[in-house]
Motif scaffolding. Structure first.
Motif: not given
Length: 131
Positions: A46, A55, A57, A62
């Motif tokens: 992250n 962002s 994941k 995701t």
């Protein structure tokens, strides 16, 4: 470094924290307050550069967002997903719901209610509306 834990902190601006969470995995957290945050380990990646980049994941989902221009994401099994381009186009889908919007002219929604009935709405503004 004590019990797999290592921290470097320049309060309140910088945090750099590493800690062992399993024998073969280390969690790393880094913060540059107030604009940067990250957390990484074997399962998670992250990162946020506030307010523009987000962002994430993890084992379930995701996603990547370049705010306010673009966003895309999906679950690992593809049962949930979303995408967005500016404030003009949105798409979201789950197993019971789907939404597509091309603002301000087109809306299309599909969902199953609690009785497992299908509800479909479509609007092509200002010419057509179906519910």
């Amino acid at each position: 470094n004590r019990n797999g834990h290592n921290s470097k902190i320049f309060f309140p601006l910088w945090w750099n924290i590493n800690r062992s969470i399993r024998r073969d995995d280390t969690a790393r957290s880094r913060i540059l307050f107030p604009v940067y945050w990250s957390k990484r380990n074997k399962d998670v990646d992250n990162m946020v550069v506030f307010p523009l980049v987000w962002s994430f994941k993890n084992p379930r989902y995701t996603s990547f967002t370049l705010f306010p221009f673009f966003s895309v994401g999906k679950s690992i099994d593809s049962s949930r997903q979303h995408s967005m381009i500016g404030s003009l186009y949105w798409h979201a889908k789950t197993k019971d719901r789907k939404i597509d919007v091309l603002f301000p002219f087109y809306w299309n929604t599909f969902r199953r209610n609690w009785r497992n009935d299908t509800v479909h709405n479509e609007v092509i503004f200002p010419f057509y509306c179906s519910t």
